[in-house]
Design an enzyme around this catalytic site. Structure first.
Site, mmCIF file in Angstrom:
data_model
loop_
_atom_site.group_PDB
_atom_site.id
_atom_site.type_symbol
_atom_site.label_atom_id
_atom_site.label_comp_id
_atom_site.label_asym_id
_atom_site.label_seq_id
_atom_site.Cartn_x
_atom_site.Cartn_y
_atom_site.Cartn_z
ATOM 1 N N LYS A 13 0.816 -1.223 0.000
ATOM 2 C CA LYS A 13 0.000 0.000 0.000
ATOM 3 C C LYS A 13 0.849 1.273 0.000
ATOM 4 O O LYS A 13 0.616 2.179 -0.780
ATOM 5 C CB LYS A 13 -0.927 0.051 1.224
ATOM 6 C CG LYS A 13 -1.994 -1.026 1.258
ATOM 7 C CD LYS A 13 -2.995 -0.756 2.384
ATOM 8 C CE LYS A 13 -2.389 -0.736 3.765
ATOM 9 N NZ LYS A 13 -1.979 -2.072 4.267
ATOM 10 N N ARG A 88 -9.890 0.829 8.624
ATOM 11 C CA ARG A 88 -9.360 -0.496 8.902
ATOM 12 C C ARG A 88 -10.398 -1.391 9.543
ATOM 13 O O ARG A 88 -10.121 -2.552 9.780
ATOM 14 C CB ARG A 88 -8.172 -0.359 9.851
ATOM 15 C CG ARG A 88 -6.874 -0.928 9.293
ATOM 16 C CD ARG A 88 -5.842 -0.747 10.376
ATOM 17 N NE ARG A 88 -4.601 -1.370 10.102
ATOM 18 C CZ ARG A 88 -3.603 -0.824 9.409
ATOM 19 N NH1 ARG A 88 -3.765 0.346 8.848
ATOM 20 N NH2 ARG A 88 -2.471 -1.462 9.268
ATOM 21 N N ARG A 153 10.912 -1.062 11.206
ATOM 22 C CA ARG A 153 9.805 -0.675 12.077
ATOM 23 C C ARG A 153 9.693 -1.634 13.241
ATOM 24 O O ARG A 153 9.897 -2.826 13.098
ATOM 25 C CB ARG A 153 8.499 -0.688 11.291
ATOM 26 C CG ARG A 153 8.042 0.686 10.900
ATOM 27 C CD ARG A 153 6.926 0.619 9.901
ATOM 28 N NE ARG A 153 5.785 -0.161 10.399
ATOM 29 C CZ ARG A 153 4.678 -0.356 9.689
ATOM 30 N NH1 ARG A 153 4.577 0.145 8.479
ATOM 31 N NH2 ARG A 153 3.681 -1.045 10.191
HETATM 32 P P1 ADP Z 1 0.736 -1.962 7.792
HETATM 33 O O1 ADP Z 1 -0.218 -1.615 6.696
HETATM 34 O O2 ADP Z 1 2.019 -2.522 7.286
HETATM 35 O O3 ADP Z 1 0.111 -2.834 8.873
HETATM 36 P P2 ADP Z 1 0.504 0.698 8.992
HETATM 37 O O4 ADP Z 1 1.602 1.665 9.063
HETATM 38 O O5 ADP Z 1 -0.660 1.010 8.126
HETATM 39 O O6 ADP Z 1 1.183 -0.667 8.563
HETATM 40 O O7 ADP Z 1 -0.072 0.431 10.476
HETATM 41 C C1 ADP Z 1 0.749 0.146 11.576
HETATM 42 C C2 ADP Z 1 -0.061 0.131 12.885
HETATM 43 O O8 ADP Z 1 -0.654 1.428 13.103
HETATM 44 C C3 ADP Z 1 -1.256 -0.825 12.916
HETATM 45 O O9 ADP Z 1 -0.879 -2.142 13.249
HETATM 46 C C4 ADP Z 1 -2.141 -0.152 13.980
HETATM 47 O O10 ADP Z 1 -1.683 -0.420 15.279
HETATM 48 C C5 ADP Z 1 -1.943 1.327 13.710
HETATM 49 N N1 ADP Z 1 -2.954 1.859 12.776
HETATM 50 C C6 ADP Z 1 -2.711 2.362 11.521
HETATM 51 N N2 ADP Z 1 -3.857 2.731 10.911
HETATM 52 C C7 ADP Z 1 -4.854 2.449 11.787
HETATM 53 C C8 ADP Z 1 -6.270 2.581 11.760
HETATM 54 N N3 ADP Z 1 -6.898 3.067 10.683
HETATM 55 N N4 ADP Z 1 -6.980 2.202 12.846
HETATM 56 C C9 ADP Z 1 -6.373 1.708 13.926
HETATM 57 N N5 ADP Z 1 -5.050 1.537 14.027
HETATM 58 C C10 ADP Z 1 -4.283 1.904 12.990
#
Ligand code: ADP
Ligand code: ZN
Length: 207
Positions: A13, A88, A153
Site C-alpha cells: 500500500k 481499517r 519498524r
Molecule cells: P501496515 O499496513 O504494514 O500494517 P501501517 O503503518 O498502516 O502498517 O499500520 C501500523 C499500525 O498502526 C497498525 O498495526 C495499527 O496499530 C496502527 N494503525 C494504523 N492505521 C490504523 C487505523 N486506521 N486504525 C487503527 N489503528 C491503525
C-alpha cells in the site's frame, strides 16, 4: 478524487500510495505514519497509542477517526485524498462515509503466505517514509530515494506480524464486501512487480 488503498499489511500500500499521490497530485495520508510521527514526538496521542501499536493491534476507533477528520480538514485535501491504512474496520468506514466518502477503493490482493517475508525484509526511510525490500536494495542503511536513514519498524517482527495479519482477517477483510456492495471496489493483483501493479491501478482509475 477520493481514494482508499486497501490491502493486508505488507501488501505494498505504502509503495503504491507514493506513486499514485505523485501522479494524481493527491495528499498521501497514512494513519500508520501519522501515529508513528506522534509516537516519535511523544505527543499525548502518541503516548496513548504506543503500546497497542507495538503489539500489532488497532488503535482506538475514536482517536483514529478524529486524527483523519482533522487531517482531511487541511486545505490540501480540497482536491481529494489518498488514504493508506484507513479505514481499517467497519466502524471507521461508516464514520468516513459521514464526512468524506471515497469515490473508489483499490484493493491490493496478495498471497498471504508471502506476507511475512515481505514485511520482515522491509526497511523504512526515516526521512521520506518510503519503504524498500532487502531483496532489492540489500543490507544498506541509506535510502535509495533521498539518502535518509533506513530503519526497521518496531512492529515488523514475526510475532507482531502474526497478530497484525489476524487483525486484518477479522477486522479489515469485511471492508472488501462493504465497498463491493457500494460498487466502489477495484481488485488489483498485488503479487506483481511494483511497476506492473501501478500500471494496473492507473488503468483501472482511468476507466
Ligand atoms: P501496515 O499496513 O504494514 O500494517 P501501517 O503503518 O498502516 O502498517 O499500520 C501500523 C499500525 O498502526 C497498525 O498495526 C495499527 O496499530 C496502527 N494503525 C494504523 N492505521 C490504523 C487505523 N486506521 N486504525 C487503527 N489503528 C491503525
Ligand atoms: Zn528516503
Amino acid at each position: 478524487m477520493k481514494l482508499i488503498l486497501l490491502g493486508a499489511p505488507g501488501s505494498g500500500k505504502g509503495t503504491q500510495a507514493a506513486y499514485i499521490s505523485d501522479k494524481y497530485d493527491l495528499p498521501h495520508i497514512s494513519t500508520g505514519d501519522l501515529f508513528r510521527e506522534n509516537i516519535k514526538n511523544k505527543t499525548p496521542l502518541g503516548l496513548k497509542v504506543k503500546e497497542v501499536m507495538d503489539t500489532g493491534n488497532l488503535c482506538p476507533d475514536d482517536l483514529t477517526v478524529e486524527l483523519v477528520k482533522d487531517r482531511l480538514s487541511n486545505p490540501d485535501c480540497n482536491k481529494g485524498y489518498l488514504l493508506d491504512g484507513f479505514p481499517r474496520d467497519l466502524a471507521q468506514a461508516s464514520a468516513l462515509d459521514e464526512f468524506a466518502a471515497p469515490d473508489k477503493v483499490i484493493n491490493l490482493v496478495v498471497d498471504l503466505a508471502k506476507i511475512e517475508h515481505r514485511i520482515t525484509g522491509r526497511r523504512n526511510c526515516s526521512k521520506c517514509k518510503n519503504s524498500f525490500h532487502i531483496d532489492f536494495i540489500g543490507e544498506t542503511k541509506v535510502c535509495p530515494d533521498c539518502g535518509g536513514e533506513l530503519v526497521v519498524r518496531k512492529d515488523d517482527n514475526p510475532e507482531t506480524v502474526k497478530e497484525r495479519l489476524e487483525v486484518y482477517e477479522s477486522r479489515t477483510v469485511p471492508l472488501i464486501n462493504y465497498y463491493a456492495k457500494q460498487g466502489k471496489l477495484i481488485d488489483i493483483n498485488g503479487d506483481q512487480s511494483i511497476e506492473k501493479v501501478f500500471e494496473e491501478i492507473v488503468k483501472a482509475l482511468e476507466l
